[in-house]
Design a protein around this motif. Structure first.
Motif, PDB file in Angstrom:
ATOM      1  N   THR A 135       0.846  -1.191   0.000  1.00  0.00           N
ATOM      2  CA  THR A 135       0.000   0.000   0.000  1.00  0.00           C
ATOM      3  C   THR A 135       0.879   1.238   0.000  1.00  0.00           C
ATOM      4  O   THR A 135       1.894   1.295   0.708  1.00  0.00           O
ATOM      5  N   GLY A 136       0.489   2.233  -0.799  1.00  0.00           N
ATOM      6  CA  GLY A 136       1.182   3.516  -0.825  1.00  0.00           C
ATOM      7  C   GLY A 136       0.184   4.653  -0.886  1.00  0.00           C
ATOM      8  O   GLY A 136      -0.940   4.492  -1.402  1.00  0.00           O
ATOM      9  N   ALA A 137       0.543   5.805  -0.347  1.00  0.00           N
ATOM     10  CA  ALA A 137      -0.382   6.937  -0.327  1.00  0.00           C
ATOM     11  C   ALA A 137       0.386   8.251  -0.380  1.00  0.00           C
ATOM     12  O   ALA A 137       1.522   8.360   0.114  1.00  0.00           O
ATOM     13  N   TYR A 138      -0.252   9.228  -1.023  1.00  0.00           N
ATOM     14  CA  TYR A 138       0.234  10.614  -1.030  1.00  0.00           C
ATOM     15  C   TYR A 138      -0.935  11.491  -0.607  1.00  0.00           C
ATOM     16  O   TYR A 138      -2.023  11.432  -1.202  1.00  0.00           O
ATOM     17  N   THR A 139      -0.734  12.324   0.430  1.00  0.00           N
ATOM     18  CA  THR A 139      -1.819  13.117   1.003  1.00  0.00           C
ATOM     19  C   THR A 139      -1.372  14.555   1.186  1.00  0.00           C
ATOM     20  O   THR A 139      -0.279  14.810   1.714  1.00  0.00           O
ATOM     21  N   ARG A 140      -2.225  15.491   0.738  1.00  0.00           N
ATOM     22  CA  ARG A 140      -1.988  16.920   0.951  1.00  0.00           C
ATOM     23  C   ARG A 140      -3.257  17.537   1.532  1.00  0.00           C
ATOM     24  O   ARG A 140      -4.364  17.309   1.033  1.00  0.00           O
TER      25      ARG A 140
END
Length: 794
Positions: A401-406
């Motif tokens: 699992t990978g995530a990018y959050t802003r």
């Protein structure tokens, strides 16, 4: 009469000028002017009494003597008669007569000798003691320690200030009572008792434990704690009776390896099965911590095979040494048993054995800035019961699992999440193929909010693809799905001052509208690996998807309307009460369902009601309900209350009803009642408030228990019933437990424990069972503060 002249006489013979000043102040006399410069030393001495005095400092402390008659030679010897008293640091001696030899630092005391050494008190006829070394002997002493333990000996030898040996001695925590024939409820007698106050350990030789003047256990050689400090050695044996295993006898051994590591070995003899070897190892390091438990039975006479189990939990961080990567986090949770019947035969062997599926889970995580990633492997052990098989959950070997959050990037919140999982299970039991699934979710929202209102539009895009190990019913070995979702969340917040039942509140009124639209995509041929229908409650009613997991995304064209009102304390903001109602208006029938499920029709949904009341710290109430407005039937409802007017008084009650529309066999209706309550209350004896961990006084009976009843099965599922008796210096407990270990089997056991307060416990350990089954259960004895020597300060 205690006039100033006599008080001056008491301060006449002191060994330093500083001592004169201190003695004068203690007896209300004016100090001489030339001693004012020494006042800080006196203040320093006063400060030192609040903590353990270092040996180097102790030797520099002055010696104070006082009495009715004093004589002697300066710097040689001193003789004090009549109410004689000698003090140095945290040591005080009182007697009819005291002879002090200053060159040898030797004090001899005769007649009604009373010694207080840092709060530990000794009394007897004759004492000979070197003050600084605290080396000497005491004849026929009675002693009282800071842990409220008492005793008597023919003689006690002081080796130093931390070690002593008592001969033909006794030891008990039962309080002294008036009368010449006083005999404590329990007493420990030994040929020799060695006390080590540095390690807080006592050691006995030729010992015997007597209860109600009846010998119950001999101890040729044993050690016991003088405080709650950990120490290596044999722990008290435990004894229990079990309907499956017969008589259980456990003799644990505790190994205090280091301040951050310990182990417990627990060999157990079962009359019907044989010998079970158990152990537990715990460790706490700077970057990680963990615990390992294991059991091994070489030959189970009932099953005619070897039995074993292990469980380990570990978590922490790994320093990669690369600044651009940073640290990695890891979690490990492994559980394994030898066979399907292990949980039935040994329900308390491992914490995870209360269920039929055991997780073996390991993950590695990373996060830095706006990025995060996780690598995970999860493999289940499913314990199948003959006559009641269950469908095993899917292993995830692996899951990435990978995530990018802003957040708040120009007023927008956006994120991108990706997941790759390989699902594996026995297809003969799951009746569907295994697969590799890739999933991605992109979403962007723009919250507008201000005091009194908020508006949050959100757009989501879901994309999923599958690779199957065997073709689907339509012959396809791959499948994919892309679905957009739009939602709009709106709310208002009104406030006003209000008063109910004589209390002032800040009351809120919070209407909320939540709209969601997701177009329909046919997902009927897709297998289901991790999706389930969400419960209809206030935590899920304002969410976009009716399902958890990623295998089903519900089509939706609906509006959820709800309103909540809260009563807040105007000073602290604490919530005293909350009342809520919500309902969905579906503009089009939902077509996506789980296998075997039925679609939700268009129109209004069931009505959702909920309340939470915490009016006072004594009691609280939570209730929720799902009501079908057409049939006026409650499909799901729960109500639970907690009442605790004080320590050792608690009652918990709950009622739950659930009707599963997909699988009626999973429906249940249960009520649960648990409590801890003093039986003495029935005849008006309310006890004393002695503080947490100290009980409510001597002679108190307590009823404890839990009843869990299934109304569909018309029988008790899990039952715990017991009694506790607090005699002050000892506690008796008896507990009867009935535990459902599977759908077809029940385990019954009887646990009994006799706790000698401040010394040891005999029998099983029912307190852990009580703590698990009774929310709010209070231990009758639990050390909450370290005893202070000022508790016995003279």
């Amino acid at each position: 009469m205690d006039d100033p002249k006599r008080r001056a006489l008491r301060c006449r013979f002191v060994l330093t000028p500083v001592a004169w000043v201190a003695c004068a102040l203690l007896h209300g006399l004016p100090a001489r002017a030339q001693a004012v410069d020494d006042a800080p030393l006196i203040l320093k001495r006063s400060t030192l009494l609040q903590e353990k005095i270092p040996e180097a400092t102790r030797q520099q402390l002055p010696t104070f003597v006082s009495g009715e008659h004093l004589s002697g030679q300066t710097d040689l010897d001193t003789e004090v008669q009549g109410n004689a008293e000698l003090r140095r640091g945290d040591t005080m001696i009182r007697a009819d007569r005291i002879d002090y030899n200053q060159p040898e630092d030797l004090a001899r005391a005769h007649g009604d000798v009373h010694v207080n050494r840092a709060g530990n008190v000794y009394e007897g006829p004759v004492l000979e003691l070197k003050l600084d070394a605290f080396e000497g002997f005491f004849t026929q002493p009675d002693y009282r320690f800071l842990n409220n333990a008492y005793g008597h000996a023919e003689r006690i030898d002081f080796i130093d200030d931390k070690h002593s040996v008592a001969h033909n001695a006794t030891y008990t925590t039962c309080q002294r009572k008036p009368g010449p024939s006083w005999m404590p409820d329990w007493i420990f007698k030994a040929t020799t008792l060695q006390f080590d106050t540095d390690e807080d350990v006592g050691r006995a030789e030729g010992a015997q434990l007597r209860f109600m003047d009846v010998p119950i256990l001999p101890f040729p050689d044993m050690s016991f704690p003088l405080s709650d400090k950990r120490k290596s050695g044999l722990l008290p044996p435990t004894l229990g009776v079990n309907s499956v295993n017969g008589i259980d006898l456990v003799q644990p051994y505790y190994w205090d390896i280091a301040p951050n590591r310990d182990a417990t070995l627990s060999p157990e003899l079962m009359s019907r099965r044989g010998l079970n070897l158990g152990g537990e190892f715990r460790y706490l390091e700077a970057p990680y911590r963990g615990q390992i438990s294991a059991n091994y039975m070489p030959t189970d006479m009932l099953r005619d095979r070897d039995r074993w189990s292990y469980a380990t939990t570990d978590s922490g961080t790994i320093n990669t040494g690369i600044s651009s990567i940073g640290n990695l986090g890891f979690n490990v949770n492994l559980n394994r048993v030898s066979d399907d019947n292990y949980a039935i035969d040994f329900p308390h062997a491992l914490p995870s054995l209360i269920q039929q599926v055991l997780p073996n889970d390991a993950s590695l995580s990373w996060a830095q800035g706006h990025f995060s990633a996780t690598a995970r492997t999860l493999k289940w052990q499913t314990l199948q019961e003959v006559g009641s098989p269950i469908t095993p959950p899917y292993d995830r070997l692996p899951q990435l699992t990978g995530a990018y959050t802003r957040l708040d990037a120009g007023g927008f919140d956006f994120s991108l999440t990706g997941d790759y999982t390989q699902f594996s299970a026995d297809s003969r039991l799951t009746l569907q193929p295994n697969a590799k699934r890739s999933y991605a979710l992109a979403q962007i929202s723009h919250p507008w909010q201000a005091p009194g209102w908020f508006v949050t539009p959100k757009l989501q895009l879901n994309a999923t693809s599958y690779e199957f190990d065997t073709p689907l019913t339509n012959g396809a070995s791959t499948a994919s799905r892309v679905l957009p979702t739009f939602s709009l969340d709106n709310g208002l917040v009104f406030e006003r001052d209000a008063s109910y039942f004589g209390r002032s509140f800040r009351q809120t009124l919070e209407p909320r509208a939540f709209y969601v639209y997701t177009p329909y995509r046919n997902q009927g041929l897709l297998p289901n690996y991790d999706s389930a229908l969400n419960d209809f409650n206030f935590a899920t009613v304002y969410t976009e998807n009716a399902f958890s997991g990623n295998d089903r995304i519900s089509d939706a064209n609906l509006l959820t309307l709800g309103v909540t009102t809260r009563l807040l304390d105007p000073d602290t903001g604490a919530e005293a009460a909350r009342f809520g109602v919500a309902q969905r208006l579906r503009f089009k029938q939902q077509q996506v369902t789980l296998p075997g499920g039925t679609p939700d029709p268009a129109g209004v949904s069931d009505l959702l009601l909920g309340t939470s009341i915490n009016w006072t710290p004594r009691w609280s109430l939570d209730a929720s309900g799902q009501i079908n407005l057409k049939t006026h039937e409650s499909l799901s409802s729960s109500i639970g209350g907690h009442y605790s007017p004080g320590s050792y008084r608690v009652v918990n009650a709950s009622y739950t009803k659930y009707i599963d529309p997909v699988t009626p066999a999973n429906s249940s209706t249960q009520w649960d009642l648990s409590w801890q309550w003093p039986i003495n209350d029935l005849w008006g004896d309310k006890g004393k408030n002695l503080g947490p961990g100290l009980g409510q006084g001597e002679g108190r009976w307590y009823s404890v228990g839990r009843l869990n009843y299934s109304m569909l099965d018309h029988k008790l599922v899990n039952t715990v019933m017991g009694l506790e008796y607090d005699a002050g210096c000892w506690i008796g407990r008896i507990l009867v437990e009935q535990l459902r270990t599977s759908t077809l089997t029940t385990n019954k056991s009887v646990q009994f424990q006799l706790e000698f307060v401040g010394f040891s416990r005999l029998g099983s350990n029912p307190t852990q069972t009580l703590r698990t089954n009774i929310p709010g259960y209070d231990y009758l004895r639990q050390q909450t503060t370290t005893p202070s020597r000022f508790g016995n300060y003279n």
